[in-house]
Write an enzyme that holds these catalytic residues in place. Structure first.
Site, short mmCIF file in Angstrom:
data_model
loop_
_atom_site.label_atom_id
_atom_site.label_comp_id
_atom_site.label_asym_id
_atom_site.label_seq_id
_atom_site.Cartn_x
_atom_site.Cartn_y
_atom_site.Cartn_z
N SER A 180 0.81 -1.23 0.00
CA SER A 180 0.00 0.00 0.00
C SER A 180 0.84 1.27 0.00
O SER A 180 0.85 2.05 0.98
CB SER A 180 -0.96 -0.03 1.18
OG SER A 180 -1.72 -1.20 1.07
N ARG A 195 7.24 6.47 -4.60
CA ARG A 195 7.82 7.08 -3.39
C ARG A 195 7.24 6.37 -2.19
O ARG A 195 6.11 5.89 -2.23
CB ARG A 195 7.49 8.57 -3.31
CG ARG A 195 6.01 8.84 -3.40
CD ARG A 195 5.56 10.26 -3.22
NE ARG A 195 4.13 10.34 -3.54
CZ ARG A 195 3.66 10.71 -4.71
NH1 ARG A 195 4.48 11.06 -5.68
NH2 ARG A 195 2.36 10.73 -4.94
N ASP A 233 -4.05 -1.42 -0.93
CA ASP A 233 -5.19 -1.73 -0.04
C ASP A 233 -6.52 -1.14 -0.52
O ASP A 233 -7.58 -1.75 -0.35
CB ASP A 233 -4.89 -1.29 1.42
CG ASP A 233 -4.39 0.14 1.55
OD1 ASP A 233 -4.35 0.87 0.53
OD2 ASP A 233 -4.05 0.55 2.67
C1 GLC Z 1 -0.81 5.87 1.65
C2 GLC Z 1 -0.32 5.00 0.50
C3 GLC Z 1 -1.47 4.40 -0.26
C4 GLC Z 1 -2.41 3.69 0.71
C5 GLC Z 1 -2.83 4.60 1.83
C6 GLC Z 1 -3.69 3.88 2.86
O1 GLC Z 1 -1.50 6.95 1.13
O2 GLC Z 1 0.49 5.76 -0.37
O3 GLC Z 1 -0.99 3.48 -1.21
O4 GLC Z 1 -3.52 3.24 0.01
O5 GLC Z 1 -1.69 5.12 2.48
O6 GLC Z 1 -3.02 2.80 3.42
#
Ligand code: GLC
Length: 500
Positions: A180, A195, A233
């Protein structure tokens, strides 16, 4: 007045100044606490800083919607609007046994998911808390840890009984990996980390294919898993929620980070036109909208506390929207306000406050607990301050802390509503309405968070805002990942696999 070793008092210096002295072993009454009126005056100031008017919210939504559209036009935008190579909705009849590994912001989870069809499933899982060191060590080491935990889990769960993994010698189980963090994908089993977010900073990972890195670790530990799909996620949440509730059109996470995914028509994604994907197809978009308003800071109402949170983070300028909303930061925002009042001499005069002065010492869970304290005396808040920070509080101060938590929590929820509203308005979901599957610690545990999102949607859209209803999503990173792996296997078998 003679100075004593205990208690508080004041002496007038020859210069005419008054010197106060205090020890923190004293009873509440002996300490020079702020008066009820002082706290009320300060609260008014914070109210004006943290309150979002409906008009301001509508301006944010407009800018947000333009940002989402721009991200679909071309590659490399700050809000990257990532096509996930998850094509269309699940049928609900996906079946089979899948492994799911979920590297979230706080925990690592390994799961065995049995999809039973008709929207039903069973799940067995183990959870490991990630240490702050693990978030900064070399990237390959982090993936090695994931592979090692998966191997241990498989070894513990191979067997014949229900809930156990039925594995013939030499066989492998299909694996969905929920990673995520923003990754640009050329196909579903690939993902180049754009990133790190949520405080991670593992070197040698940004710009690398994390799917390849994880495959290498799986080989190293000889894990009997066949890597099928890499997803975020939010995409998992979207798919898992739709698997059980087909009215779902958006999947959101409000946890350590904040983000959303939805299903977009390929024809409306100009930046992937050249791939020749059927124009009537649909693909899930991982918005990565926690990055909204990053660097430029044009649209969001940032206070000076938000600026400090940003500047002292490992990624200054980035994830501007997420830093106002997500669980990783809310406690820190509150702590910075408290520290300001300590510095101004309003709070905790004469008490040792070094525990409160440590960055990130104030957990976002404390805000939830304060808001839900059921006692008149606010005993929970007494407990938090004495137990964790060794300071004494008066009722007026505790009432102030509770009100402050409410301001910060409410702003987070109302800003969360803006992101959802931007997708709703871009996709034209308002009239017919839609369900929004939402997950994450804030959404699930923060009292009133969902109600405040719903209020916010009404503030943005008027009464029609009631057509948009969030609900507690199915487990996206476990079940969603398994359903996506099942959908991908099926597409592969039908020769529909998109490989750029
Ligand atoms: C951050 C991550 C994203 C994820 C979110 C919730 O924003 O970059 O990929 O979905 O957190 O976990």
């Amino acid at each position: 007045m003679p100075a004593s070793r205990r208690g508080s008092g004041a002496v007038t210096l020859p210069t005419g100044q008054t010197l106060a002295f205090h020890t923190r072993t004293q009873d509440e009454e002996d300490l020079p606490h702020a008066t009820k009126k002082t706290m009320a005056d300060h609260l008014r100031k914070y109210e004006s800083l943290f309150t979002l008017t409906p008009q301001r919210m509508r301006m944010i939504v407009d800018a947000f919607k333009d940002t989402l559209e721009a991200g679909l036009e071309k590659h490399g935008n700050t809000v990257p609007m990532i096509p996930t190579y998850v094509f269309g909705w699940p049928t609900g009849n996906e079946t089979g046994e899948y492994l799911a590994v979920d590297l979230g912001g706080t925990n690592l989870r390994v799961c065995l998911v049995t999809l039973q069809g008709a929207g039903k499933f069973e799940i067995t899982q183990s959870k490991y808390r990630l240490t702050e060191e693990q978030k900064q060590e070399d990237g390959q080491k982090l993936f090695d840890f994931c592979a090692e935990c998966l191997k241990t889990f498989i070894d513990q769960h191979v067997g014949e009984e229900p809930g156990m993994i039925n594995l013939k010698p030499g066989a492998k189980l299909p694996l969905g990996f929920t990673f995520s963090y923003p990754c640009s994908q050329d196909r579903i089993d690939h993902g180049e980390l754009i990133r790190w977010t949520k405080g991670f900073g593992n070197p040698n990972t940004e710009g690398h294919d994390v799917a390849e890195m994880f495959r290498k670790s799986l080989q190293k530990y000889d894990v009997p898993a066949d890597f099928i799909s890499l997803t975020c996620d939010t995409t998992g949440t979207l798919i898992a929620s739709h698997y059980v509730n087909p009215k779902t059109k958006i999947g959101c996470i409000f946890g350590t980070g904040c983000n959303a995914a939805y299903m977009e028509k390929v024809v409306d994604i100009p930046k992937i036109k050249h791939l020749g994907i059927a124009q009537d197809a649909e693909v899930a978009i991982n918005c990565e909208y926690g990055a909204f308003d990053s660097f430029e800071h044009e649209h969001l109402p940032r206070t000076k506390y938000d600026q400090v949170v940003d500047e002292t983070s490992n990624k200054p300028g980035e994830q501007a929207y997420e830093k106002l909303i997500s669980g990783r930061y809310l406690g820190e925002i509150m702590r910075l306000v408290i520290c300001e009042l300590i510095d101004e001499g309003v709070l905790f005069l004469g008490q040792e406050t070094y525990k409160l002065e440590k960055a990130y010492a104030f957990d976002t869970a404390f805000l939830s607990l304060m808001e839900s304290d059921p006692t008149d005396e606010l005993l929970m808040i007494i407990g938090i301050f004495t137990h964790f920070f060794a300071v004494e509080t008066t009722l007026a101060e505790r009432q102030f802390f509770r009100a402050l938590a409410k301001l910060i929590g409410r702003r987070a929820a109302r800003l969360s509503a803006c992101g959802i509203a931007a997708i709703v308005s871009k996709m034209g979901y308002l009239e017919e309405g839609c369900s929004v599957g939402a997950d994450g610690s804030l959404y699930n545990k923060y009292p009133g968070f969902a109600d405040r999102i719903h209020e916010g949607l009404v503030d943005v859209f008027g009464d029609k805002g009631r057509n948009i209803v969030t609900y507690h999503a199915e487990d996206g990173s476990g079940v969603g990942s398994a359903v996506i792996a099942a959908m991908t296997k099926d597409r592969k078998e039908k020769g529909l696999y998109v490989n750029v």
